[in-house]
Design an enzyme around this catalytic site. Structure first.
Site, short mmCIF file in Angstrom:
data_model
loop_
_atom_site.label_atom_id
_atom_site.label_comp_id
_atom_site.label_asym_id
_atom_site.label_seq_id
_atom_site.Cartn_x
_atom_site.Cartn_y
_atom_site.Cartn_z
N CYS A 11 0.84 -1.13 0.00
CA CYS A 11 0.07 0.06 0.06
C CYS A 11 0.69 1.39 -0.32
CB CYS A 11 -1.00 0.05 1.16
SG CYS A 11 -2.00 -1.20 1.37
N ASP A 12 2.11 1.10 -0.48
CA ASP A 12 3.03 2.12 -0.08
C ASP A 12 3.27 3.07 -1.31
OD1 ASP A 12 4.57 0.51 -1.55
OD2 ASP A 12 5.81 -0.06 0.27
N HIS B 13 -4.37 -3.98 -2.68
CA HIS B 13 -4.76 -3.71 -1.18
C HIS B 13 -4.57 -2.16 -0.99
CE1 HIS B 13 -3.55 -7.85 0.25
NE2 HIS B 13 -4.61 -7.86 -0.48
N CYS C 198 -15.07 15.56 -2.01
CA CYS C 198 -14.69 15.76 -3.32
C CYS C 198 -15.07 17.18 -3.85
CB CYS C 198 -15.93 15.01 -4.07
SG CYS C 198 -15.63 15.18 -5.71
N ASN D 123 11.96 -15.70 -1.97
CA ASN D 123 11.24 -15.54 -0.39
C ASN D 123 12.31 -16.24 0.24
OD1 ASN D 123 9.57 -15.24 1.63
ND2 ASN D 123 8.09 -14.92 0.26
N LEU D 124 12.63 -15.64 1.50
CA LEU D 124 13.19 -16.20 2.51
C LEU D 124 12.41 -17.35 3.19
CD1 LEU D 124 15.02 -12.91 4.07
CD2 LEU D 124 16.09 -14.81 2.75
#
Length: 275
Positions: free
Chosen positions: A20-21, A38, A100, A172-173
């Site tokens: 979402c960043d 998201h 708005c 991925n870790l």
């Protein structure tokens, strides 16, 4: 920035993000090439809710990465901001406190919290995500645990026989529920793997340039009287643009406070039974 370069070279067709960043948007990827499933913490919208999938079915807009939006305007009117719009929002409570500019309806954020279903066309862009998955020959999963994304069969082309599904590569870790389906699983850090990939392809990773960050050209300024509607530090292109009190703070080390991004999603506490 590596993904942006790969898209420029037509090696990556579409990006589906759970983040979402807003970093994919800020890296220079075109909006049409991103599905922020998201939401995006910098976008608010004015509010008719509804997104429909093939066959007229309502679909949950959550995929492999929302602005402030007006959903009463048709199409929904987006407001990109240079600050985190989620300061006053939470699970099932999405109004940001601004209205708005056109219709006066309350604006809402675009975040899809755990347990919610996304209903906005943008920035979730679910339709483009499923279309891209259906045409893909390769899917590269970077960093996602895939615990949520595994529930969306359209992203994985599960209606196709295994031999016709896109080849899956996972970085991925940790273990993911799609590991057994992967053509290759790399246990490594995304930055390290992408650096090796770009070196192998002979492609230079672009340097992020704050002056070219699209968020500043996309952003809608606050109207008179709205300056006090948030208390979050705004993004600035340079120290000269920052408020006088903030000019001594390095641009890259300014703290991120509050809102969805700073707060995270706290777990619900179990209520004790009273006997």
């Amino acid at each position: 920035m590596s993904i942006t370069r790969l898209h420029e070279r037509k090696l990556v067709q579409h990006v589906v993000s759970q983040n979402c960043d807003g970093l994919h948007l800020r890296s220079g990827l075109p909006r049409t090439a991103i599905s922020e499933l998201h939401g995006n913490m910098y976008i608010e919208v004015s509010s008719l809710l509804g997104a429909w999938g093939p066959g007229g079915r309502r679909v949950p807009l959550t995929v492999l990465s929302r602005p402030q939006v007006c959903t009463s305007c048709t199409p929904n009117r987006e407001y990109v901001r240079v600050f985190d719009v989620t300061e006053r929002t939470a699970l099932h409570r999405h109004q940001t406190g601004r209205t708005c500019h056109k219709c006066g309806t309350q604006l809402r954020d675009t975040i899809v919290h755990f347990g919610e279903r996304g209903t906005l066309g943008q920035p979730l862009n679910w339709e483009a995500a499923t279309e891209a998955a259906s045409k893909a020959d390769t899917i590269l999963c970077l960093g996602s645990s895939l615990k949520v994304l595994k529930k969306y069969p359209r992203l994985w082309c599960m209606t196709k026989p295994p031999s016709r599904r896109p080849r899956l590569y996972i970085v991925n870790l940790q273990w993911t529920p799609k590991d057994d389906w992967a053509a290759l699983k790399l246990h490594g850090k995304c930055d390290d793997v992408m650096q090796l990939l770009m070196d192998e392809l002979g492609l230079e990773i672009p340097i992020y340039n704050r002056w070219q960050d699209p968020i500043f050209s996309l952003a809608t300024p606050l109207r008179a009287g709205e300056e006090g509607s948030h208390s979050r530090k705004s993004l600035c292109r340079s120290r000269e643009e920052a408020p006088p009190g903030d000019r001594g703070v390095p641009l890259s080390s300014a703290p991120i406070l509050g809102g969805w991004f700073g707060r995270g999603c706290p777990k619900r506490t179990k209520r004790k039974k009273v006997t």
